[in-house]
Design a protein around this motif. Structure first.
Motif, PDB file in Angstrom:
ATOM      1  N   ALA A 189       0.593  -1.487   0.051  1.00  0.00           N
ATOM      2  CA  ALA A 189      -0.136   0.022   0.103  1.00  0.00           C
ATOM      3  C   ALA A 189       0.934   1.464  -0.048  1.00  0.00           C
ATOM      4  O   ALA A 189       1.395   1.654   0.608  1.00  0.00           O
ATOM      5  N   GLY A 190       0.947   1.993  -0.841  1.00  0.00           N
ATOM      6  CA  GLY A 190       1.455   3.108  -0.848  1.00  0.00           C
ATOM      7  C   GLY A 190       0.717   4.277  -1.439  1.00  0.00           C
ATOM      8  O   GLY A 190      -0.173   4.402  -2.251  1.00  0.00           O
ATOM      9  N   LYS A 191       1.507   5.153  -1.599  1.00  0.00           N
ATOM     10  CA  LYS A 191       0.992   7.004  -2.051  1.00  0.00           C
ATOM     11  C   LYS A 191       2.368   7.803  -2.878  1.00  0.00           C
ATOM     12  O   LYS A 191       3.598   7.591  -1.756  1.00  0.00           O
ATOM     13  N   THR A 192       1.656   8.245  -3.857  1.00  0.00           N
ATOM     14  CA  THR A 192       3.253   8.871  -4.376  1.00  0.00           C
ATOM     15  C   THR A 192       3.255  10.279  -4.353  1.00  0.00           C
ATOM     16  O   THR A 192       1.769  10.919  -3.468  1.00  0.00           O
ATOM     17  N   GLY A 193       3.778  11.611  -4.741  1.00  0.00           N
ATOM     18  CA  GLY A 193       3.194  12.545  -4.117  1.00  0.00           C
ATOM     19  C   GLY A 193       4.562  13.448  -5.744  1.00  0.00           C
ATOM     20  O   GLY A 193       6.499  13.195  -4.756  1.00  0.00           O
ATOM     21  N   SER A 194       4.033  14.381  -5.521  1.00  0.00           N
ATOM     22  CA  SER A 194       5.124  15.448  -6.370  1.00  0.00           C
ATOM     23  C   SER A 194       5.214  16.669  -6.143  1.00  0.00           C
ATOM     24  O   SER A 194       4.073  17.540  -6.803  1.00  0.00           O
ATOM     25  N   ALA A 195       5.502  17.347  -5.214  1.00  0.00           N
ATOM     26  CA  ALA A 195       5.304  18.634  -4.665  1.00  0.00           C
ATOM     27  C   ALA A 195       5.902  19.492  -5.270  1.00  0.00           C
ATOM     28  O   ALA A 195       7.328  19.632  -5.102  1.00  0.00           O
ATOM     29  N   GLN A 196       4.893  20.654  -6.109  1.00  0.00           N
ATOM     30  CA  GLN A 196       6.024  21.856  -6.950  1.00  0.00           C
ATOM     31  C   GLN A 196       7.003  22.780  -5.268  1.00  0.00           C
ATOM     32  O   GLN A 196       6.263  23.006  -4.703  1.00  0.00           O
ATOM     33  N   ILE A 197       7.744  23.014  -5.696  1.00  0.00           N
ATOM     34  CA  ILE A 197       8.695  23.588  -5.055  1.00  0.00           C
ATOM     35  C   ILE A 197       8.773  25.466  -5.186  1.00  0.00           C
ATOM     36  O   ILE A 197       8.594  25.709  -5.627  1.00  0.00           O
ATOM     37  N   PHE A 198       8.174  25.622  -4.113  1.00  0.00           N
ATOM     38  CA  PHE A 198       7.794  27.071  -4.076  1.00  0.00           C
ATOM     39  C   PHE A 198       9.310  28.122  -3.846  1.00  0.00           C
ATOM     40  O   PHE A 198       9.948  27.875  -3.212  1.00  0.00           O
ATOM     41  N   ASP A 199       9.134  28.849  -4.459  1.00  0.00           N
ATOM     42  CA  ASP A 199      10.185  29.625  -5.004  1.00  0.00           C
ATOM     43  C   ASP A 199       9.882  30.875  -4.176  1.00  0.00           C
ATOM     44  O   ASP A 199       8.985  32.262  -4.487  1.00  0.00           O
ATOM     45  N   PHE A 200      10.531  31.362  -3.008  1.00  0.00           N
ATOM     46  CA  PHE A 200      10.005  32.864  -2.354  1.00  0.00           C
ATOM     47  C   PHE A 200      10.430  33.611  -2.615  1.00  0.00           C
ATOM     48  O   PHE A 200      10.273  35.120  -2.634  1.00  0.00           O
ATOM     49  N   ALA A 201      11.889  33.791  -4.169  1.00  0.00           N
ATOM     50  CA  ALA A 201      11.940  34.965  -4.588  1.00  0.00           C
ATOM     51  C   ALA A 201      10.977  35.886  -5.691  1.00  0.00           C
ATOM     52  O   ALA A 201      10.729  36.853  -5.227  1.00  0.00           O
ATOM     53  N   THR A 202      10.469  34.949  -6.507  1.00  0.00           N
ATOM     54  CA  THR A 202       9.113  34.969  -7.230  1.00  0.00           C
ATOM     55  C   THR A 202       8.286  35.147  -6.767  1.00  0.00           C
ATOM     56  O   THR A 202       7.558  35.727  -6.931  1.00  0.00           O
ATOM     57  N   LYS A 203       7.599  33.844  -5.557  1.00  0.00           N
ATOM     58  CA  LYS A 203       6.947  34.132  -4.908  1.00  0.00           C
ATOM     59  C   LYS A 203       5.969  32.750  -6.206  1.00  0.00           C
ATOM     60  O   LYS A 203       4.429  33.286  -6.409  1.00  0.00           O
ATOM     61  N   HIS A 204       6.396  32.651  -7.333  1.00  0.00           N
ATOM     62  CA  HIS A 204       5.650  31.421  -7.451  1.00  0.00           C
ATOM     63  C   HIS A 204       5.824  29.844  -7.217  1.00  0.00           C
ATOM     64  O   HIS A 204       7.460  29.677  -7.111  1.00  0.00           O
ATOM     65  N   TYR A 205       5.484  28.484  -7.690  1.00  0.00           N
ATOM     66  CA  TYR A 205       5.677  27.737  -7.507  1.00  0.00           C
ATOM     67  C   TYR A 205       6.097  27.436  -8.965  1.00  0.00           C
ATOM     68  O   TYR A 205       6.175  28.190 -10.648  1.00  0.00           O
TER      69      TYR A 205
END
Length: 662
Positions: free
Chosen positions: A482-498
């Motif tokens: 049993a499992g789960k995948t995850g791919s979280a976009q990394i947030f760029d705090f300089a540009t305030k965008h993912y």
């Protein structure tokens, strides 16, 4: 006259005798202790006998850190006939700076010090050269040196020691008072020229307490090897793995990359950075693996069941001015079990909305997020979970799919253990024994009903079955997973965008019928479609878990079947688990509005989206311009992912997001 002289003589003799008697009384009675102390200052040299640090073992008794005998050189500066010659000799044979050594010797002579340590931890050759000189003012004494026999193995857990043998990281630092022992003392009696006459031990040195960890050296080696291979294969920046027994909380392996050799001192800033334990000290947005928490909360607090139908729409949802997309396109109406299987972002948000903010926050806290696990390692992060009053209009949607919350790999392992062990939150345990005394396990706390945990295991099994985001990479021959995948976009705090860099993760438990192991893998800073959790982290899970099951002799629970290679190529149009959110707009600017999620979707009246997959950016832009379509490109190379999917009718003013990769 004669009698008078005799009288004065008698008085003088009596006075002289009285003075002598008084002096004797003063020396022997009145000021005896004071003069004894002064004499000892000149006649005795007190030398510390270092205590060896306690040995650190793995759970099977294999030494991970030990103190080995070594030697140190010391001299009596007051017996040195020529300081300059002494500095020349010692600097030559001990490979030291001559001027610095000369200054230390001169200072000791000026202060009348009869004992000076020249160098600790000398090599065998250095000691032999000095013994061959046979000089009486050069002495060699036994010392101890911290040694890590396996080099970099478990380095982030063990930590290291500084030049004075004090812990400066990991277990060495957190258990410093227990490991360091109690130094002894040796008193050296000297003559007026500070030459040794006799010595005696005033107090014996007491070694430090031996510590046995829950770590299995064999599993630790496998975890570190596969983690390094996974980071290299996917050009990640860092990574971490935790292998944990969900029933006891015992951490069987904890790996962090980059790594270091604790036998060597750090010599650069980069060396110091490599000593950071990513499994406990570096939190990250978990992404879709957090949907396990969302669905668990739903099973506990709502009418939703695995077969409940969830409207996932056409692949996007707009909440208060923020649009969140699927990675693969629209799923329409699917069961809640399939929401997890396909890692539907819209579906998870719909489920989260049914749970509600208060219940979602309560269950995220129940699973231990936002709090330290209490593992005895310095610098553990509590992650980040904002208080409920700080949640914005779309925070519930974000948290439901693993954004706006940060966690550590160890926190994820503890949370998945709840599902594995039947609903109990256990405290991760790293210390198995102190000396010969086994450490008690803390009483676990029930946070889920046993039925909920079993149901979640069944839902999570779909992730590694055909059609799931973890298939075929996380599938194991002979074992249910049993499992789960995850791919979280990394947030760029300089540009305030993912950005299009990801934290690719996989959480899994095995076997489903009676879970004995939880394995969590995270690769930080992966790129492109091959950096998603199913493609990057799941193969590492496969390699580590396969070897762990063999080493721990865990019986199979499924009939043998043809092995499915972890490196199998996933089809280009296979489901993925990344949340394509906030691209082209600043995230987390939360606009207040009421009932936006309940509004009926607008009728699509625009053109149909063409199929851009496999085309170059130039061709995509040219075709879009000819049709009057607005493209938001990302990356470079050829088109791999497009949102909305081909064949979808566009709403008025809707833009098409296209992900390119080489």
């Amino acid at each position: 006259m004669v009698e008078r002289r005799l009288t004065w003589l008698a008085v003088l003799v009596l006075a002289w005798g009285g003075a002598i008697f008084y002096k004797l009384i003063s020396l022997q009675v009145l000021h005896h202790q004071e003069y004894v102390k002064q004499a000892r200052l000149h006649q005795e040299v007190v030398r510390e006998i270092p205590a060896p640090r306690g040995t650190i073992f793995d759970r099977n008794g294999q030494p991970l850190a030990m103190s080995i005998p070594t030697e140190a050189v010391y001299v009596n500066p007051l017996k040195i006939p020529d300081i300059g010659v002494a500095a020349d000799l010692l600097s030559q044979f001990l490979h030291m700076d001559r001027e610095e050594l000369y200054g230390r010797l001169k200072s000791s002579v000026e202060k009348s010090r009869g004992y000076l340590v020249i160098k600790k931890k000398i090599t065998f050759d250095e000691g032999q050269h000095l013994r061959n000189l046979a000089i009486d003012w050069i002495k060699i004494q036994t010392d101890s040196q911290r040694h890590y026999p396996n080099g970099a193995l478990a380095a982030h857990i063990l930590g290291g020691v500084d030049f004075s043998e004090h812990g400066n990281g990991g277990i060495e630092k957190s258990l410093e008072n227990e490991l360091r022992g109690v130094p002894g003392q040796e008193r050296l009696l000297t003559d007026v020229k500070r030459r040794g006459i006799d010595s005696q031990n005033a107090t014996e040195a007491r070694p430090g307490t031996a510590i046995t960890l829950t770590i299995d050296e064999r599993l630790q080696f496998v975890a570190e090897r596969e983690l390094a291979a996974g980071v290299a294969a996917h050009n990640a920046i860092s990574g971490s793995i935790v292998v944990m027994n969900p029933n006891t909380g015992d951490i069987l392996a904890m790996a962090s990359y980059p790594t270091f050799d604790p036998n060597l001192p750090p010599i650069s800033y980069e060396d110091v950075v490599h000593r950071q334990n990513h499994a406990t000290a570096v939190p990250f947005e978990p992404g879709s693996v957090f949907k396990v928490i969302t669905l668990s909360a739903a099973l506990e607090t709502t009418h939703l069941r695995p077969e409940s139908m969830i409207d996932c729409g056409r692949g996007s949802i707009t909440l208060f001015g923020r649009t969140i997309h699927e990675a693969h396109g629209g799923y329409g109406t699917i069961s809640m079990a399939d929401v997890l299987k396909h890692s539907s972002n819209v579906g998870a948000i719909r489920v989260g909305m049914t749970v509600g903010q208060a219940n979602m926050y309560q269950y995220v806290k129940k699973f231990g997020f936002g709090d330290r696990t209490g593992v005895p390692l310095p610098g553990e992060s509590r992650g980040r979970l904002r208080g409920l009053k700080q949640w914005g209009s779309t925070s519930l949607a974000s948290v439901s799919m693993g954004q706006e919350v940060s966690v550590t790999t160890l926190q994820l392992a503890r949370a998945i253990s709840v599902v594995a062990n039947g609903g109990l939150l256990v405290r991760p345990r790293l210390i198995l024994k102190r000396a010969d005394k086994t450490q008690p396990m803390e009483q676990p706390v029930r946070i889920l009903q046993a039925e909920t945990a079993i149901t979640m295991r069944q839902i999570m099994e779909g992730v590694v079955l055909p059609g799931g985001t973890g298939f075929p990479e996380a599938r194991l021959a002979g074992y249910s997973v049993a499992g789960k995948t995850g791919s979280a976009q990394i947030f760029d705090f300089a540009t305030k965008h993912y950005t299009h860099n990801y934290n690719g993760s996989f959480v899994g438990l095995v076997p489903i019928t009676n879970p004995s192991m939880v394995v969590v893998v995270t690769l930080n800073g992966t790129h492109g479609t091959n950096g998603y959790g199913g493609r990057a982290a799941a193969p590492v899970f496969h390699a580590v878990t396969t070897e762990a099951l063999r080493l721990l002799e865990i019986p199979k629970d499924l009939p043998d079947e043809p092995a499915i290679a972890a490196a199998s190529v996933k089809p280009a149009d296979a489901d993925e688990d990344v949340a394509i959110a906030d691209l082209g707009s600043e995230p987390n600017i939360l606009l207040d509005s009421e009932d936006a999620d309940d509004a009926a979707p607008p009728v699509a009246t625009g053109p149909t989206v063409p199929n851009f997959k496999g085309k170059t950016m130039r061709d995509v832009m040219a075709q879009a311009a000819s049709m009057g379509l607005i493209i938001l490109p990302a990356g470079s190379g050829v088109a791999r992912i497009q949102v909305p999917a081909a064949g979808t009718a566009l709403h008025e003013g809707e833009r098409i997001r296209v992900q390119f990769s080489r």
